[in-house]
Design a protein around this motif. Structure first.
Motif, short mmCIF file in Angstrom:
data_model
loop_
_atom_site.label_atom_id
_atom_site.label_comp_id
_atom_site.label_asym_id
_atom_site.label_seq_id
_atom_site.Cartn_x
_atom_site.Cartn_y
_atom_site.Cartn_z
N THR A 59 0.81 -1.22 0.00
CA THR A 59 0.14 0.00 0.03
C THR A 59 0.94 1.17 0.18
O THR A 59 1.78 1.36 0.88
N PRO A 60 0.69 2.16 -1.08
CA PRO A 60 1.47 3.32 -1.15
C PRO A 60 1.25 4.51 0.15
O PRO A 60 0.09 4.35 0.77
N VAL A 61 2.10 4.90 0.52
CA VAL A 61 2.32 5.92 1.79
C VAL A 61 2.25 7.42 1.25
O VAL A 61 2.70 7.64 0.37
N ILE A 62 1.61 8.29 2.30
CA ILE A 62 1.62 9.62 2.02
C ILE A 62 3.02 10.42 1.99
O ILE A 62 3.53 10.11 2.92
N GLN A 63 3.16 11.31 1.15
CA GLN A 63 4.52 12.16 1.08
C GLN A 63 4.11 13.74 0.95
O GLN A 63 3.00 13.79 0.38
N PRO A 64 5.16 14.46 1.63
CA PRO A 64 4.68 15.95 1.05
C PRO A 64 4.34 16.07 -0.37
O PRO A 64 5.10 15.50 -1.20
N ASP A 65 3.64 17.12 -0.37
CA ASP A 65 3.27 17.61 -1.87
C ASP A 65 2.13 16.70 -2.43
O ASP A 65 1.57 17.03 -3.55
N LYS A 180 -4.02 0.89 -6.57
CA LYS A 180 -3.81 -0.35 -6.63
C LYS A 180 -3.52 -0.25 -8.48
O LYS A 180 -4.63 -0.89 -9.11
N ILE A 181 -2.62 0.23 -8.89
CA ILE A 181 -2.37 0.51 -10.17
C ILE A 181 -1.21 -0.34 -10.72
O ILE A 181 -0.11 -0.54 -9.96
N THR A 182 -1.36 -1.13 -11.88
CA THR A 182 -0.35 -2.19 -12.47
C THR A 182 0.26 -1.41 -13.86
O THR A 182 -0.32 -0.45 -14.20
N LEU A 183 1.29 -1.91 -13.90
CA LEU A 183 2.20 -1.40 -15.42
C LEU A 183 1.04 -1.72 -16.58
O LEU A 183 1.10 -0.74 -17.25
N LEU A 184 0.27 -2.82 -16.49
CA LEU A 184 -0.74 -2.85 -17.77
C LEU A 184 -1.78 -1.89 -17.54
O LEU A 184 -2.37 -1.34 -18.60
N ASP A 185 -2.10 -1.43 -16.29
CA ASP A 185 -3.20 -0.53 -16.34
C ASP A 185 -2.63 0.91 -16.66
O ASP A 185 -3.45 1.50 -17.36
N ALA A 186 -1.61 1.34 -16.61
CA ALA A 186 -0.82 2.54 -17.08
C ALA A 186 -0.90 2.53 -18.67
O ALA A 186 -1.22 3.23 -19.08
N ILE A 187 -0.52 1.39 -19.25
CA ILE A 187 -0.17 1.31 -20.61
C ILE A 187 -1.68 1.11 -21.21
O ILE A 187 -1.76 1.80 -22.26
N GLY A 188 -2.41 0.65 -20.51
CA GLY A 188 -4.05 0.55 -20.92
C GLY A 188 -4.48 2.18 -21.00
O GLY A 188 -5.33 2.50 -22.04
N ALA A 189 -4.32 2.89 -20.03
CA ALA A 189 -4.68 4.45 -19.68
C ALA A 189 -4.08 5.12 -21.07
O ALA A 189 -4.77 6.02 -21.46
N ALA A 190 -2.91 4.92 -21.18
CA ALA A 190 -2.34 5.54 -22.51
C ALA A 190 -2.61 4.90 -24.04
O ALA A 190 -2.13 5.42 -24.82
N GLY A 191 -3.68 4.12 -24.05
CA GLY A 191 -4.30 3.68 -25.32
C GLY A 191 -3.37 2.55 -25.69
O GLY A 191 -3.30 2.22 -27.31
N ASP A 192 -2.48 1.71 -25.07
CA ASP A 192 -1.65 0.74 -25.43
C ASP A 192 -0.57 1.24 -26.43
O ASP A 192 -0.39 2.03 -26.68
N LEU A 193 0.37 0.29 -26.57
CA LEU A 193 1.72 0.47 -27.38
C LEU A 193 1.25 0.46 -28.73
O LEU A 193 0.48 -0.11 -29.18
N THR A 194 1.97 1.39 -29.33
CA THR A 194 1.70 1.43 -31.10
C THR A 194 2.55 0.20 -31.67
O THR A 194 3.10 -0.30 -30.95
N ILE A 195 2.57 0.02 -32.88
CA ILE A 195 2.99 -1.12 -33.36
C ILE A 195 4.41 -0.89 -33.51
O ILE A 195 5.63 -1.84 -33.68
#
Length: 277
Positions: A59-65, A180-195
């Protein structure tokens, strides 16, 4: 017997044909599609079920800013409105939500100061640094219970930002909807890799106590699910390298020169084939 002039003409024609063929091969090879475009290639096509060990989620912890959204619900509507009025404060950010295609926006919430505190209406200063959102929720609920009966408290990150760069459809910074974000979640949010993206060499850049960590992933291999870096933290940067086809295809001037040279040499071959010595 072949005259010397005729022999020279035939040699020139043969040389031009070989040169044209070489240019055509180079042009075609530069535009060829990458071979490794399928994810998790180690999974057999005939397998109907296979279990892969998952990485542990920390679980991520809170940091300044950081910016927190803190909502406190009570039986008194007026008190509830007062307690939550600062949640409408907007902090400008250069990030988007996963469903947004714009590059800028605002985040509502409470900013964690350099000492690790947030200041809540009526509740006062609350230390949140190095705590999880669940721990902060319990602390705020205890403080709110001194003034109100059975308060309901929710705490979440408002700026859980992940940046995805390189060969993806929509490179940008994204504010994710949960922790709870995975590497695949981030790539999916960005519309997947191009060819043109290198699936076998994804780079993760992470801040860790003032130092930078660099981690490589191979999306062709299902072992990424077991990586301790599979779950992302706020502030992580994911970079997708371009493959060789992309590097060559982006050289517009080179492709243009090759096309012009091929056209000119083709004309020379036609002219040379019609010239009689």
């Amino acid at each position: 017997m072949i005259r010397p002039e005729k022999r020279v003409c035939m040699s020139v024609k043969k040389w031009l044909q070989c040169f044209i063929g070489g240019i055509f091969y180079l042009y075609c090879s530069s535009c060829s599609a990458p071979k490794n475009i399928t994810y998790f290639q180690d999974m057999p096509d005939t397998a109907r079920y296979r279990m892969v060990a998952m990485a542990a989620f920390n679980t991520p912890v809170i940091q300044p800013d950081d910016i927190l959204q803190v909502s406190i619900q009570t039986l008194d509507p007026n008190a509830t409105a007062l307690l939550n009025q600062q949640n409408t404060a907007n902090w400008p950010v250069s990030a988007t939500s996963p469903s947004s295609s714009t590059g800028a926006g605002v985040i509502a919430g409470y900013l964690v100061d350099k000492e690790g505190y947030v200041i809540l209406p009526l509740i006062g200063k609350v230390m949140v640094k190095n705590k999880t959102t669940d721990q902060v929720r319990d602390t705020v609920r205890t403080k709110a219970a001194e003034f109100y009966k059975d308060p309901v408290v929710n705490v979440r990150f408002a700026n859980f930002k992940i940046t995805v760069l390189g060969e993806v459809t929509r490179p940008a910074s994204y504010v994710m909807p949960n922790e709870k974000i995975t590497l695949l979640d981030a790539i999916g949010a960005a519309g997947d890799l191009t060819i043109y993206g290198r699936r076998e060499n994804i780079l993760l850049i992470r801040d860790n106590n003032g130092n930078k960590e660099f981690i490589r992933f191979n999306l062709n291999d299902s072992k990424i699910f077991s990586s301790p870096y599979f779950y992302l933290r706020q502030g992580d940067v994911v970079y997708v390298e371009p493959n060789k086809s992309k590097v060559v295809s982006t050289d517009v001037a080179q492709v243009r020169r090759i096309s012009i040279m091929a056209t000119v040499l083709t004309l020379l071959i036609v002219v040379a084939s019609r010239v009689k010595f």
